[in-house]
Design a protein around this motif. Sequence first.
Motif, mmCIF file in Angstrom:
data_model
loop_
_atom_site.group_PDB
_atom_site.id
_atom_site.type_symbol
_atom_site.label_atom_id
_atom_site.label_comp_id
_atom_site.label_asym_id
_atom_site.label_seq_id
_atom_site.Cartn_x
_atom_site.Cartn_y
_atom_site.Cartn_z
ATOM 1 N N ASP A 48 0.753 -1.095 0.089
ATOM 2 C CA ASP A 48 0.054 0.121 -0.031
ATOM 3 C C ASP A 48 0.814 1.153 -0.125
ATOM 4 O OD1 ASP A 48 -1.942 1.810 0.345
ATOM 5 O OD2 ASP A 48 -2.432 1.473 2.442
ATOM 6 N N ILE A 49 0.642 2.183 -1.074
ATOM 7 C CA ILE A 49 1.522 3.375 -0.937
ATOM 8 C C ILE A 49 0.849 4.628 -0.705
ATOM 9 C CG2 ILE A 49 2.737 2.168 -3.053
ATOM 10 C CD1 ILE A 49 1.404 4.327 -4.755
ATOM 11 N N SER A 50 -0.374 4.461 -0.143
ATOM 12 C CA SER A 50 -1.083 5.538 0.183
ATOM 13 C C SER A 50 -0.521 6.568 1.207
ATOM 14 C CB SER A 50 -2.409 5.185 0.773
ATOM 15 O OG SER A 50 -2.491 4.536 1.793
ATOM 16 N N GLY A 51 0.212 5.904 2.115
ATOM 17 C CA GLY A 51 0.962 6.711 3.065
ATOM 18 C C GLY A 51 2.314 7.096 2.748
ATOM 19 N N LEU A 52 2.678 6.915 1.422
ATOM 20 C CA LEU A 52 4.155 7.151 0.718
ATOM 21 C C LEU A 52 4.076 8.514 0.321
ATOM 22 C CD1 LEU A 52 6.752 5.607 0.488
ATOM 23 C CD2 LEU A 52 6.073 5.122 -1.861
ATOM 24 N N LYS A 53 5.181 9.184 0.958
ATOM 25 C CA LYS A 53 5.391 10.674 0.402
ATOM 26 C C LYS A 53 6.404 10.798 -0.487
ATOM 27 C CE LYS A 53 2.239 11.741 3.409
ATOM 28 N NZ LYS A 53 0.911 12.324 2.783
ATOM 29 N N ILE A 54 6.571 11.910 -1.313
ATOM 30 C CA ILE A 54 7.499 12.194 -2.263
ATOM 31 C C ILE A 54 8.681 12.390 -1.742
ATOM 32 C CG2 ILE A 54 7.122 14.525 -2.470
ATOM 33 C CD1 ILE A 54 7.677 11.985 -5.395
ATOM 34 N N GLU A 55 8.971 12.955 -0.393
ATOM 35 C CA GLU A 55 10.058 13.081 0.226
ATOM 36 C C GLU A 55 11.022 11.992 0.570
ATOM 37 O OE1 GLU A 55 7.437 16.402 0.722
ATOM 38 O OE2 GLU A 55 7.121 14.442 1.225
ATOM 39 N N GLN A 56 10.169 10.765 0.792
ATOM 40 C CA GLN A 56 10.720 9.533 0.856
ATOM 41 C C GLN A 56 11.360 8.779 -0.203
ATOM 42 O OE1 GLN A 56 6.976 7.975 3.189
ATOM 43 N NE2 GLN A 56 8.452 6.446 3.287
ATOM 44 N N VAL A 57 10.609 9.353 -1.413
ATOM 45 C CA VAL A 57 11.309 8.851 -2.614
ATOM 46 C C VAL A 57 12.402 9.497 -2.993
ATOM 47 C CG1 VAL A 57 10.547 8.477 -5.365
ATOM 48 C CG2 VAL A 57 8.888 8.240 -3.423
ATOM 49 N N GLU A 58 12.691 10.827 -2.487
ATOM 50 C CA GLU A 58 13.620 11.777 -2.902
ATOM 51 C C GLU A 58 14.755 11.239 -2.078
ATOM 52 O OE1 GLU A 58 11.933 15.590 -2.223
ATOM 53 O OE2 GLU A 58 10.991 16.033 -4.129
ATOM 54 N N LYS A 59 14.462 10.895 -0.986
ATOM 55 C CA LYS A 59 15.419 10.458 0.238
ATOM 56 C C LYS A 59 16.202 9.224 -0.598
ATOM 57 C CE LYS A 59 16.757 9.242 4.705
ATOM 58 N NZ LYS A 59 16.147 9.255 6.140
ATOM 59 N N ALA A 60 15.287 8.244 -1.022
ATOM 60 C CA ALA A 60 15.683 6.638 -1.589
ATOM 61 C C ALA A 60 16.563 7.244 -2.747
ATOM 62 C CB ALA A 60 14.547 6.059 -1.959
ATOM 63 N N GLU A 61 16.179 8.188 -3.611
ATOM 64 C CA GLU A 61 16.931 8.271 -4.804
ATOM 65 C C GLU A 61 18.404 9.101 -4.377
ATOM 66 O OE1 GLU A 61 13.669 9.487 -8.188
ATOM 67 O OE2 GLU A 61 13.934 11.013 -6.714
ATOM 68 N N ALA A 62 18.357 9.903 -3.438
ATOM 69 C CA ALA A 62 19.560 10.309 -2.931
ATOM 70 C C ALA A 62 20.808 9.430 -2.601
ATOM 71 C CB ALA A 62 19.578 11.355 -2.050
ATOM 72 N N ILE A 63 20.186 8.345 -1.979
ATOM 73 C CA ILE A 63 20.855 7.241 -1.293
ATOM 74 C C ILE A 63 21.434 6.324 -2.565
ATOM 75 C CG2 ILE A 63 20.933 5.092 -0.106
ATOM 76 C CD1 ILE A 63 18.628 6.100 1.866
ATOM 77 N N LEU A 64 20.551 6.111 -3.699
ATOM 78 C CA LEU A 64 21.058 5.414 -4.747
ATOM 79 C C LEU A 64 22.139 6.146 -5.501
ATOM 80 C CD1 LEU A 64 17.557 4.194 -6.402
ATOM 81 C CD2 LEU A 64 19.088 2.965 -5.225
ATOM 82 N N VAL A 65 21.989 7.461 -5.657
ATOM 83 C CA VAL A 65 23.287 8.271 -5.931
ATOM 84 C C VAL A 65 24.829 7.975 -5.319
ATOM 85 C CG1 VAL A 65 24.145 10.503 -6.444
ATOM 86 C CG2 VAL A 65 21.724 10.277 -6.931
ATOM 87 N N LYS A 66 24.349 8.023 -3.960
ATOM 88 C CA LYS A 66 25.542 7.433 -3.118
ATOM 89 C C LYS A 66 26.106 6.095 -3.604
ATOM 90 C CE LYS A 66 24.192 10.497 0.906
ATOM 91 N NZ LYS A 66 24.085 10.421 2.404
ATOM 92 N N SER A 102 15.597 0.675 4.142
ATOM 93 C CA SER A 102 14.984 1.314 5.495
ATOM 94 C C SER A 102 14.170 2.501 5.142
ATOM 95 C CB SER A 102 16.061 1.948 6.511
ATOM 96 O OG SER A 102 16.875 0.532 6.739
ATOM 97 N N THR A 103 14.735 3.466 4.108
ATOM 98 C CA THR A 103 13.739 4.646 3.707
ATOM 99 C C THR A 103 12.631 4.158 2.734
ATOM 100 O OG1 THR A 103 16.188 5.838 3.551
ATOM 101 C CG2 THR A 103 14.048 6.663 2.383
ATOM 102 N N LEU A 104 12.732 2.909 2.193
ATOM 103 C CA LEU A 104 11.799 2.797 1.126
ATOM 104 C C LEU A 104 11.338 1.139 1.243
ATOM 105 C CD1 LEU A 104 9.997 4.479 -0.903
ATOM 106 C CD2 LEU A 104 11.614 3.748 -2.788
ATOM 107 N N TYR A 105 10.624 0.913 2.138
ATOM 108 C CA TYR A 105 10.121 -0.542 2.423
ATOM 109 C C TYR A 105 9.735 -1.277 1.383
ATOM 110 C CZ TYR A 105 7.560 -4.560 4.728
ATOM 111 O OH TYR A 105 7.350 -5.809 4.797
ATOM 112 N N HIS A 106 10.387 -2.474 1.089
ATOM 113 C CA HIS A 106 9.600 -3.321 0.370
ATOM 114 C C HIS A 106 9.026 -4.540 1.014
ATOM 115 C CE1 HIS A 106 12.247 -1.010 -2.103
ATOM 116 N NE2 HIS A 106 12.364 -1.674 -3.227
ATOM 117 N N LYS A 107 8.205 -5.258 0.287
ATOM 118 C CA LYS A 107 7.438 -6.187 0.715
ATOM 119 C C LYS A 107 8.209 -7.573 1.066
ATOM 120 C CE LYS A 107 3.334 -7.171 -0.719
ATOM 121 N NZ LYS A 107 2.211 -7.427 -1.725
ATOM 122 N N ASN A 108 8.841 -7.924 -0.118
ATOM 123 C CA ASN A 108 9.875 -9.077 -0.111
ATOM 124 C C ASN A 108 11.261 -8.945 -0.707
ATOM 125 O OD1 ASN A 108 7.181 -10.498 0.266
ATOM 126 N ND2 ASN A 108 6.475 -10.022 -2.225
#
Length: 253
Positions: free
Chosen positions: A106-124, A147-153
């Motif tokens: 469920d992504i209804s609680g996911l915010k764009i800020e979390q995605v941006e943080k995850a993308e910044a980590i991917l750059v690192k 930890s920033t972007l929880y995955h089900k599996n």
Amino acid sequence: QFNYRVILQTGSIKDLEAGKQCHTEVRYVSTADQALAVFAMLYEDTEKKSDMKKWTGPVRAIGSLKFQKLMAGMVDVHSSCSDEIKELVEHIWSEAMTEVTSILGDISGLKIEQVEKAEAILVKVRDAIKSSRPENIIQYLISEFYSTLYHKNESSDTVVGDKRRWLVKKQDMCQLIRDVISVSEMTYYETRAYVEAKYAALRCRITNLRGHQREEIEQQITSSLEGTDQDLTVLNVYEVWRQVEDLDFRHDL
């Protein structure tokens, strides 16, 4: 000192989209009121021409790059589209939602800020791989990503093998999540939200090609098939143009 400019471009939209030059006039003024007055004058003159018709969607090559980016960010939720395009938009929406929810739930609680943080980590992660940093540092960053972007599996423990391939896959996924969140926020996460809002939130223009354009693409598809026993029927051919991506694309390559 001139702080504002008003640009008038005249010509054919088809020529503009094909990359051809059009007639351009630039008027420089000092104040916003003067700019609005000039715009009003030009608009009135244009409206008097009986052979002109209004076009509300974004058009390639009209205005400055700054103006084009501004237009790309404007969304008209009442933008109408044909039944064929509505069907395509619904199909795109359904596939995207299925893909994202299968990975994240469920992504209804996911915010764009979390995605941006995850993308910044991917750059690192990318920089760490590129500079051949120790494996434990790369693994720590991957753990931080999950930890920033929880995955089900999935978790950092499941990342094995070529980490570059994993990185590209997650970068694509983050872009997909961005698009889905953009649409979801606009439609309040309603799975049956009206299709015009979904179309507008995609910030692209979809055109159902007909005539010689369709025939040319159909021929390219059929000629690419191997063997003569291929049974293929082309139902529709669409052109999808997203202005934001077009502006960043290297057309000189």
